[in-house]
Design a protein around this motif. Structure first.
Motif, PDB file in Angstrom:
ATOM      1  N   ALA A  71     114.714  71.443   8.911  1.00 54.40           N
ATOM      2  CA  ALA A  71     113.405  71.925   9.346  1.00 54.40           C
ATOM      3  C   ALA A  71     112.413  70.777   9.544  1.00 54.40           C
ATOM      4  CB  ALA A  71     112.849  72.930   8.336  1.00 54.40           C
ATOM      5  N   GLY A  72     112.514  69.741   8.712  1.00 54.22           N
ATOM      6  CA  GLY A  72     111.613  68.603   8.823  1.00 54.22           C
ATOM      7  C   GLY A  72     111.837  67.769  10.072  1.00 54.22           C
ATOM      8  N   SER A  73     112.980  67.958  10.760  1.00 54.84           N
ATOM      9  CA  SER A  73     113.284  67.202  11.979  1.00 54.84           C
ATOM     10  C   SER A  73     113.029  68.010  13.245  1.00 54.84           C
ATOM     11  CB  SER A  73     114.747  66.735  11.972  1.00 54.84           C
ATOM     12  OG  SER A  73     114.998  65.832  10.927  1.00 54.84           O
ATOM     13  N   PHE A  74     112.713  69.296  13.110  1.00 50.77           N
ATOM     14  CA  PHE A  74     112.614  70.168  14.287  1.00 50.77           C
ATOM     15  C   PHE A  74     111.531  69.703  15.262  1.00 50.77           C
ATOM     16  CE2 PHE A  74     110.885  73.915  16.503  1.00 50.77           C
ATOM     17  CZ  PHE A  74     112.035  74.315  17.174  1.00 50.77           C
ATOM     18  N   PHE A  75     110.386  69.292  14.751  1.00 48.20           N
ATOM     19  CA  PHE A  75     109.312  68.837  15.625  1.00 48.20           C
ATOM     20  C   PHE A  75     109.733  67.601  16.411  1.00 48.20           C
ATOM     21  CE2 PHE A  75     105.497  66.052  16.062  1.00 48.20           C
ATOM     22  CZ  PHE A  75     104.838  66.789  17.026  1.00 48.20           C
ATOM     23  N   ALA A  76     110.337  66.622  15.733  1.00 50.56           N
ATOM     24  CA  ALA A  76     110.767  65.397  16.412  1.00 50.56           C
ATOM     25  C   ALA A  76     111.802  65.703  17.486  1.00 50.56           C
ATOM     26  CB  ALA A  76     111.325  64.401  15.399  1.00 50.56           C
ATOM     27  N   TYR A  77     112.743  66.606  17.180  1.00 44.79           N
ATOM     28  CA  TYR A  77     113.752  66.964  18.169  1.00 44.79           C
ATOM     29  C   TYR A  77     113.133  67.696  19.360  1.00 44.79           C
ATOM     30  CZ  TYR A  77     117.424  65.778  14.774  1.00 44.79           C
ATOM     31  OH  TYR A  77     118.246  65.123  13.901  1.00 44.79           O
ATOM     32  N   SER A  78     112.105  68.501  19.112  1.00 40.66           N
ATOM     33  CA  SER A  78     111.431  69.211  20.205  1.00 40.66           C
ATOM     34  C   SER A  78     110.746  68.228  21.148  1.00 40.66           C
ATOM     35  CB  SER A  78     110.403  70.207  19.643  1.00 40.66           C
ATOM     36  OG  SER A  78     111.036  71.207  18.873  1.00 40.66           O
ATOM     37  N   VAL A  79     110.124  67.185  20.574  1.00 38.25           N
ATOM     38  CA  VAL A  79     109.513  66.145  21.400  1.00 38.25           C
ATOM     39  C   VAL A  79     110.578  65.469  22.258  1.00 38.25           C
ATOM     40  CG1 VAL A  79     108.273  63.947  21.368  1.00 38.25           C
ATOM     41  CG2 VAL A  79     107.597  65.776  19.809  1.00 38.25           C
ATOM     42  N   SER A  80     111.751  65.192  21.659  1.00 39.68           N
ATOM     43  CA  SER A  80     112.833  64.566  22.414  1.00 39.68           C
ATOM     44  C   SER A  80     113.322  65.469  23.545  1.00 39.68           C
ATOM     45  CB  SER A  80     114.004  64.231  21.475  1.00 39.68           C
ATOM     46  OG  SER A  80     113.646  63.242  20.555  1.00 39.68           O
ATOM     47  N   LEU A  81     113.451  66.763  23.268  1.00 39.87           N
ATOM     48  CA  LEU A  81     113.900  67.694  24.298  1.00 39.87           C
ATOM     49  C   LEU A  81     112.912  67.750  25.463  1.00 39.87           C
ATOM     50  CD1 LEU A  81     115.825  69.882  25.321  1.00 39.87           C
ATOM     51  CD2 LEU A  81     114.566  71.542  23.923  1.00 39.87           C
ATOM     52  N   SER A  82     111.627  67.632  25.153  1.00 38.54           N
ATOM     53  CA  SER A  82     110.627  67.718  26.207  1.00 38.54           C
ATOM     54  C   SER A  82     110.798  66.619  27.250  1.00 38.54           C
ATOM     55  CB  SER A  82     109.216  67.669  25.618  1.00 38.54           C
ATOM     56  OG  SER A  82     108.903  66.378  25.121  1.00 38.54           O
ATOM     57  N   VAL A  83     111.256  65.445  26.826  1.00 38.92           N
ATOM     58  CA  VAL A  83     111.413  64.380  27.814  1.00 38.92           C
ATOM     59  C   VAL A  83     112.620  64.609  28.701  1.00 38.92           C
ATOM     60  CG1 VAL A  83     112.877  62.702  26.605  1.00 38.92           C
ATOM     61  CG2 VAL A  83     111.128  61.916  28.158  1.00 38.92           C
ATOM     62  N   ILE A  84     113.626  65.312  28.199  1.00 39.45           N
ATOM     63  CA  ILE A  84     114.768  65.636  29.051  1.00 39.45           C
ATOM     64  C   ILE A  84     114.303  66.527  30.202  1.00 39.45           C
ATOM     65  CG2 ILE A  84     117.007  66.796  29.124  1.00 39.45           C
ATOM     66  CD1 ILE A  84     117.405  65.950  26.211  1.00 39.45           C
ATOM     67  N   VAL A  85     113.456  67.504  29.883  1.00 40.15           N
ATOM     68  CA  VAL A  85     112.883  68.355  30.921  1.00 40.15           C
ATOM     69  C   VAL A  85     112.021  67.522  31.864  1.00 40.15           C
ATOM     70  CG1 VAL A  85     111.369  70.330  31.371  1.00 40.15           C
ATOM     71  CG2 VAL A  85     112.922  70.358  29.403  1.00 40.15           C
ATOM     72  N   ALA A  86     111.205  66.634  31.287  1.00 42.75           N
ATOM     73  CA  ALA A  86     110.318  65.801  32.107  1.00 42.75           C
ATOM     74  C   ALA A  86     111.103  64.884  33.030  1.00 42.75           C
ATOM     75  CB  ALA A  86     109.397  64.986  31.203  1.00 42.75           C
ATOM     76  N   VAL A  87     112.192  64.319  32.539  1.00 43.28           N
ATOM     77  CA  VAL A  87     113.008  63.419  33.361  1.00 43.28           C
ATOM     78  C   VAL A  87     113.583  64.156  34.569  1.00 43.28           C
ATOM     79  CG1 VAL A  87     115.203  62.155  33.374  1.00 43.28           C
ATOM     80  CG2 VAL A  87     113.569  61.760  31.550  1.00 43.28           C
ATOM     81  N   LEU A  88     113.898  65.438  34.406  1.00 44.03           N
ATOM     82  CA  LEU A  88     114.421  66.219  35.518  1.00 44.03           C
ATOM     83  C   LEU A  88     113.360  66.509  36.578  1.00 44.03           C
ATOM     84  CD1 LEU A  88     116.571  68.800  33.523  1.00 44.03           C
ATOM     85  CD2 LEU A  88     117.435  66.993  35.011  1.00 44.03           C
ATOM     86  N   VAL A  89     112.099  66.612  36.127  1.00 46.02           N
ATOM     87  CA  VAL A  89     111.041  67.067  37.030  1.00 46.02           C
ATOM     88  C   VAL A  89     110.214  65.914  37.607  1.00 46.02           C
ATOM     89  CG1 VAL A  89     108.973  68.513  37.209  1.00 46.02           C
ATOM     90  CG2 VAL A  89     110.918  69.277  35.825  1.00 46.02           C
ATOM     91  N   MET A  90     109.899  64.902  36.791  1.00 43.51           N
ATOM     92  CA  MET A  90     108.961  63.858  37.223  1.00 43.51           C
ATOM     93  C   MET A  90     109.389  63.106  38.482  1.00 43.51           C
ATOM     94  SD  MET A  90     107.266  62.159  33.806  1.00 43.51           S
ATOM     95  CE  MET A  90     108.829  61.687  33.059  1.00 43.51           C
TER      96      MET A  90
END
Length: 452
Positions: A71-90
């Motif tokens: 649970a303590g890593s969920f926020f950090a992993y969510s931030v990492s996932l967001s860049v995968i989405v961003a890399v696809l779109v930017m």
């Protein structure tokens, strides 16, 4: 009227129009920086972590899509996932913007998607950690896309010798906005009882208000910035999708290897910067056992001093050049993280000292990196190149949060996680020091400023 008088009048009109656009441009940083400050840096990390812990099993794990995640890593992993989405779109958005010249409608779409997702964080609570992760991914990716378009305006609205100053003022506007909204957040959070609110509700209001602020102030740049006509190149490759477009952009960058060398250095050291920004509140609350009000005051201190730092380092760049000034800031970042590793728990004064050190180097290192990169971008490729630049900007870098999260997952220590980030600044320093920036500007076909 003589030809010389007409030319002078046209130059004056051009300067007036450029200043109008610059002033409008500053206000997008004023609009969106409250997300980076109030949401990403202060409230969402600890709050989403607490929501994930409420949903965790007896061993402290949540199971999104059946995957065991501490649970303590969920926020950090969510931030990492967001860049995968961003890399696809930017890269796709950047290529469309360059080929059509229609940056403004794309900026509006990205800004209001992010603002809406942020406002939707009002509905977090209970055990809705998956909703929190989804809104974080959408908001972070939207911010990244909007910043591609926002940054791509810089070479168009500022002459080469004024870009360091214009970029620094933009960051200063953003940090001033962050400080102002944080003061309001602090009043609401500290006095939530007197307003008849629970602490949980106060946090959710602070999160949602950042989305409303973002959407409201984004109207100013959208009114003042203007799109430019583009000369269509019939030989230009068609716009691809996602990874295909990113690969096409990087292939084009191979024709400018010095620009690519700078970008590599930036992606590495800025990954460290953005990870510190996004994970500092988690480190303060979970490892140093500091109260939420202490974290807010610390981030407010960062915002105030970042205004001073951004403008001050902009002045240093006029004398010593942007590259040298950035290198000094990277050394300061590494020393700051080393000091953070040894901070005693439950001692706010030392955390405030650390926040002051971060504030003085934060704004300047970001502002000067943006203006320096703008000199290395070939004309007509601004948005496309800034899409690659933005991959590691504004809290959507993925390697740093992943390293931070994995280090905590393996060791169970946030101190080990924070010190692991020093490598990003050390490696970034070495790579940037090796880039001949004057030759890189010339190779991109741009005029070389007196100080670079």
């Amino acid at each position: 009227m003589s030809a010389r008088t007409e030319e002078t009048a046209e130059d004056g009109a051009g300067r007036a129009g450029r200043l109008r656009e610059q002033r409008g441009w500053y206000f997008y940083d004023f609009a969106c920086s409250v997300y980076s400050t109030s949401v990403l840096t202060v409230f969402l990390g600890p709050y989403l972590t607490s929501v994930a812990k409420a949903a965790a099993d007896a061993e402290g794990f949540v199971h999104p899509l059946g995957i065991p995640v501490r649970a303590g890593s969920f926020f950090a992993y969510s931030v990492s996932l967001s860049v995968i989405v961003a890399v696809l779109v930017m890269p796709l958005v950047g290529a469309v913007a360059d080929r059509t010249g229609r940056k403004k409608p794309l900026l509006a779409a990205a800004a209001y998607t992010g603002a809406t997702a942020t406002a939707g964080m009002f509905f977090l609570g209970g055990e809705r950690y998956l909703l929190g992760g989804l809104l974080l991914v959408v908001a972070n990716a939207s911010l990244a896309v909007s910043m591609v378009l926002y940054n791509a305006y810089l070479p168009q609205i500022a002459e080469p010798d004024e870009r360091d100053a214009v970029s620094s003022r933009g960051w200063a506007f953003g940090y001033a906005s962050g400080a102002l909204v944080l003061v309001l957040n602090l009043v609401l959070f500290q006095g939530h009882g007197s307003f008849g609110l629970s602490e949980d509700m106060a946090v959710r209001i602070c999160l949602a208000s950042a989305g409303l602020w973002w959407g409201a102030w984004a109207l100013v740049p959208l009114r003042r910035l203007r799109d430019r006509a583009v000369v269509r190149d019939p030989a230009a490759a068609a716009v691809g999708t996602g990874w295909k477009q990113l690969v096409a952009t990087l292939k084009d960058m191979r024709r400018h290897p010095l620009t690519l060398s700078f970008l590599l250095a930036y992606l590495i050291y800025n990954d460290g910067v953005q990870t510190v920004i996004s994970q500092a509140s988690v480190y303060g609350s979970e490892e140093l056992r500091l109260e939420q009000s202490t974290l807010i005051v610390a981030v407010l201190l960062v915002q105030v001093l970042a205004v001073v730092g951004a403008l001050g380092m902009g002045r240093l760049a006029r004398v010593y050049g942007a590259k040298r000034t950035i290198l000094w800031s990277l050394a300061a970042w590494a020393l700051t993280l080393a000091a953070g590793y040894f901070l005693p728990a439950r001692t706010p004064v030392w955390f405030f000292a650390l926040a002051a050190m971060i504030g003085l180097v934060l704004g300047g290192s970001q502002a000067l990196s943006r203006s320096l990169f703008s000199h290395l971008v070939p004309r007509g490729k601004e948005a496309e190149y800034f899409s690659a630049y933005e991959i590691s900007d504004r809290g959507v870098s993925w390697v740093g949060p992943l390293v931070f999260g994995l280090t905590y997952q393996v060791t169970g220590s946030y101190r080990d996680a924070i010190i692991s980030l020093v490598v990003f600044f050390a490696l970034g320093f070495v790579l940037l020091a090796r880039v001949p920036v004057r030759r890189a500007v010339e190779a991109a076909g741009n005029p070389v400023p007196e100080r670079i």
